[in-house]
Design an enzyme around this catalytic site. Structure first.
Site, PDB file in Angstrom:
ATOM      1  N   HIS A 164       0.823  -1.218   0.000  1.00 44.99           N
ATOM      2  CA  HIS A 164       0.000   0.000   0.000  1.00 44.99           C
ATOM      3  C   HIS A 164       0.857   1.268   0.000  1.00 44.99           C
ATOM      4  O   HIS A 164       0.321   2.373  -0.107  1.00 44.99           O
ATOM      5  CB  HIS A 164      -0.981   0.003   1.181  1.00 44.99           C
ATOM      6  N   ASP A 178       0.111  -7.767   1.255  1.00 42.85           N
ATOM      7  CA  ASP A 178       0.587  -6.373   1.308  1.00 42.85           C
ATOM      8  C   ASP A 178       2.103  -6.286   1.181  1.00 42.85           C
ATOM      9  O   ASP A 178       2.754  -5.575   1.935  1.00 42.85           O
ATOM     10  CB  ASP A 178       0.112  -5.696   2.596  1.00 42.85           C
ATOM     11  N   SER A 190       4.234   2.198   8.273  1.00 44.97           N
ATOM     12  CA  SER A 190       3.820   1.214   7.277  1.00 44.97           C
ATOM     13  C   SER A 190       5.009   0.713   6.476  1.00 44.97           C
ATOM     14  O   SER A 190       5.863   1.501   6.047  1.00 44.97           O
ATOM     15  CB  SER A 190       2.802   1.822   6.318  1.00 44.97           C
TER      16      SER A 190
END
Length: 760
Positions: free
Chosen positions: A251, A295, A382
């Site tokens: 992402h 992811d 992230s």
């Protein structure tokens, strides 16, 4: 290196921040008269709607759907042919200067596109005061004409492109494609959001981080899409060749040609420094693989500043090892850049669990962690690496609710195991092709410090299975993988193992394993009592000598056995409004055993699958909905939810789609299909339900003295009827009941028997 920049004839000491990006050098414009510099063409970008941007950020921060946005991108085509000012120099060369201002910006950074810099020409980006200089950039810093430049504090930057006299006929071309207005950073210190993260975050060089120096040197911050912060890590491959692969989150993806990779941005000690520490940067990468269900995103740095095809040794790079096994780690750490701040470290001192999370369509897509020691992650973390207890990467941060104000909320990391070689994958969406290019088949490797040769004798233990987590029986059958990480062929090894710190068992292994080859060793079945146990295995010697790297010789695990346990699967199909749904599992005494939700809202809601190991008995699953319409969907949502709870005997509890609108709450009562209390109850007594299937009348025989309570439940957990009797036999009439499967619970003083019966 400190920079001493001459601007407008004044000697200015270098900046508080030592930002090394480019090869160093001085813009030529410092030699120009002040009056001439005032004539440089200026491009001014108005302030965007900051309130609207922050409102959007509130909807995406921490959701695992985008990088942590710090700026607004102004897309443009300012180039050496349509903007800026050309100035002739006394030595016959010339420079192109462009001033760019973003009104009220805290930082400004530029992305160059379609740029060609012939050999000998130089590009710089710097602040008007000259205390922040990036460059010089040359052709080697470009990747396919693209270059991402670091953030410059303040609201104005200058671009200088220098062409020496000998290159007058080799002008090249420079184009600014994106001007990023930085609107999120610390008010105290505007440079690159230093000090922006929550106060509970622990600096990586605090005492707790001292065992993890190598892992610290692998972790980095990256700028994606010109305006978003993520984290990532250098990751090793089985060739040990220093290929500059970086693992981050899918992402975080944008065109990696413009990505900026920031190394060593960290406090020297445990306390926050008074000003931003120094760091080094590289720009430009190429995508190698990415995968949404776990992811994962893997890129390879392509910056021309690489040395011998890898990150310069001056950056102290460490290429972290990895573990692609399915074995839960006994503890984990993560090193990351929360909210784009300096490097922090987080600790989960307990085992992680594999769960389906973050709206993944894949079972066990993620490692679930819950941070200890008052640590956390935030937006900007992230993509950060999750290291197991041996310092090997097992996942990258996807998302979660953890923050300084919510320390008990879990985080979820996409698993390397799922990203390794998923069914139907190729090199574009798997890690194996890139991280195991010689097809060694190993399940883990250690990290690489450049210039450090591999040990000659280095045996390792990995992939421990069968003695970890919850074991739904009274016996265990452990297995592990013996791996040769040394450069010498392994022909023998002495291995010891034990349970519960008891007597040691010895294995004298012999064979032939080249470097990175491995062999699975299966141990005999061991019967253990109910409760918590430990298992430990260790390589004692290799080829008759001591192992040169004892740090990876041993593995241990803690596990719990349930000799009478029952494996139960709970499937919850969410509707689109997952944020309304939560559940609690309770045993017969009302103790909470597990919880779940609320979940993210999703237009394509996933099936959430959870496995339980339950002791024999009866349970309640309490499902709640805050909007009081159950899991029925509705509105723009075309998905209707349902629930099934199954064990080896079949469905033992359910909510059908037609019953999905249960209001604010509903309870599913279910029992595992085994005897409770006395294992041989059915061997000592006759207990039966017949005929089965039935058209209506059911006979129940239970020749157990004393009172028997008989209860019948539907598959949705609804009680159909319940009564007590002293007789050995009873008759029920189900002729008026709907067709389907029912559970008959026969409770006696010696235990409970659950039978299934089909009503036709």
């Amino acid at each position: 290196m400190k920079k001493h920049i001459l601007i407008l004839g004044l000697l200015l000491l270098s900046m508080n921040v030592e930002a090394q990006q480019g090869d160093g050098g001085f813009p030529k414009s410092h030699k120009l008269p002040a009056q001439e510099l005032k004539q440089v063409q200026k491009q001014i970008f108005s302030e965007p709607n900051i309130a609207a941007l922050r409102s959007e950020d509130a909807e995406t921060d921490g959701k695992g759907i985008a990088p942590w946005r710090f700026g607004y991108n102004n897309h443009t085509q300012l180039n050496t042919e349509n903007a800026g000012s050309w100035i002739e120099l006394a030595d016959g060369g010339k420079i192109w200067l462009l001033s760019i201002t973003c009104e009220n910006a805290l930082t400004v950074n530029l992305t160059f596109e379609n740029t060609v810099i012939p050999e000998g020409n130089e590009l710089y980006v710097f602040s008007p005061s000259g205390d922040f200089v990036l460059g010089k950039f040359t052709s080697k810093h470009l990747y396919k004409g693209t270059l991402g430049a670091e953030l410059v504090p303040g609201n104005t930057v200058l671009v200088e492109y220098y062409i020496p006299e000998k290159n007058k006929n080799k002008a090249g071309f420079v184009e600014v494609g994106t001007v990023t207005h930085g609107y999120r950073s610390s008010n105290e210190f505007q440079e690159k959001v230093f000090g922006e993260s929550g106060s509970c975050n622990m600096n990586v060089n605090c005492p707790d981080g001292s065992p993890w120096v190598n892992q610290r040197n692998s972790a980095l911050m990256l700028v994606s899409g010109s305006n978003g912060f993520c984290s990532g890590a250098l990751i090793n491959n089985t060739l040990n060749d220093g290929t500059p692969y970086v693992l981050t989150a899918n992402h975080c993806y944008s065109n990696p040609a413009s990505w900026i990779f920031r190394f060593n941005w960290q406090a020297d000690g445990c306390s926050d420094p008074g000003s931003s520490p120094s760091f080094q940067s590289l720009s430009g990468a190429v995508l190698r693989a990415r995968r949404q269900p776990s992811d994962m995103c893997l890129v390879e740095i392509t910056a021309g500043a690489l040395e011998n095809g890898t990150v310069p040794e001056a950056y102290n790079p460490y290429f972290a090892g990895w573990n692609n096994s399915n074995t839960p780690p006994t503890s984990t750490i993560s090193i990351h850049h929360p909210s784009g701040d300096i490097k922090k470290i987080s600790f989960d001192d307990n085992p992680a669990s594999a769960e389906q999370a973050m709206n993944s369509t894949e079972p066990a897509s993620s490692w679930r962690v819950q941070w200890d020691r008052n640590t956390t992650t935030e937006g900007g973390s992230s993509g950060s690496p999750l290291f197991d207890q041996n310092g090997r990467i097992i996942g990258q941060l996807w998302g979660g609710g953890a923050s300084c104000s919510n320390l008990t909320s879990p985080d979820f990391y996409g698993r390397v195991h799922n990203s390794w070689e998923p069914a139907g994958s190729d090199q574009s969406n798997q890690l194996k092709h890139w991280l195991d290019p010689n097809n060694s088949g190993v399940e883990f490797i250690d990290g690489l410090n450049l210039g450090t040769p591999a040990a000659a004798l280095d045996a390792s233990i990995g992939s421990l299975e069968g003695a970890a987590g919850t074991v739904c029986s009274g016996s265990v059958s452990p297995s592990f993988r013996l791996i040769n990480l040394g450069s010498t062929v392994m022909t023998s090894a002495v291995i010891e193992y034990s349970y519960d710190n008891g007597a040691t068992q010895t294995i004298n292994w012999s064979g032939s394993l080249n470097m990175y080859e491995s062999e699975v060793i299966n141990l005999p079945v061991n019967n253990l009592g109910n409760g918590e146990h430990t298992f430990a295995v260790e390589v004692v010697s290799v080829n008759g000598s001591s192992d040169e790297n004892a740090g990876n010789n041993a593995l241990s695990s803690t596990f719990t056995t349930y000799p009478n346990g029952v494996e139960v699967q709970y499937d919850l199909q969410l509707d689109c409004y997952g944020s309304e749904t939560s559940w609690v599992l309770e045993n017969s005494t009302g103790n909470q055993l597990a919880t779940g939700g609320p979940y993210p809202d999703n237009f394509n809601p996933p099936l959430m699958s959870t496995e339980w190991c339950l002791e024999e008995g009866c349970y309640k699953l309490i499902l709640d909905d805050t909007f009081s319409d159950g899991i029925s969907g509705g509105g723009w949502c075309s998905t209707t939810g349902y629930v099934t709870i199954t064990d080896a005997s079949g469905t033992i509890g359910a909510i059908a789609e037609e019953d999905a609108d249960f209001g604010a709450t509903t309870t599913i009562n279910f029992c595992t299909n085994q005897v409770v209390g006395v294992q041989d109850l059915e061997n000592e007594h006759t207990i039966s339900v017949y005929p089965n299937p039935t058209n209506g009348k059911v006979n129940i025989l239970a020749d157990v003295s004393g009172t028997k309570r008989i209860s019948i439940y539907s598959t949705t957990g609804m009680l159909v009827t319940s009564f007590s009797t002293e007789a050995d036999t009873a008759e029920l009439d189900l002729s008026e009941k709907a067709t389907g499967v029912y559970s008959v619970h026969i409770e006696t003083k010696e235990g409970v028997v659950v039978k299934r019966i089909i009503k036709q």
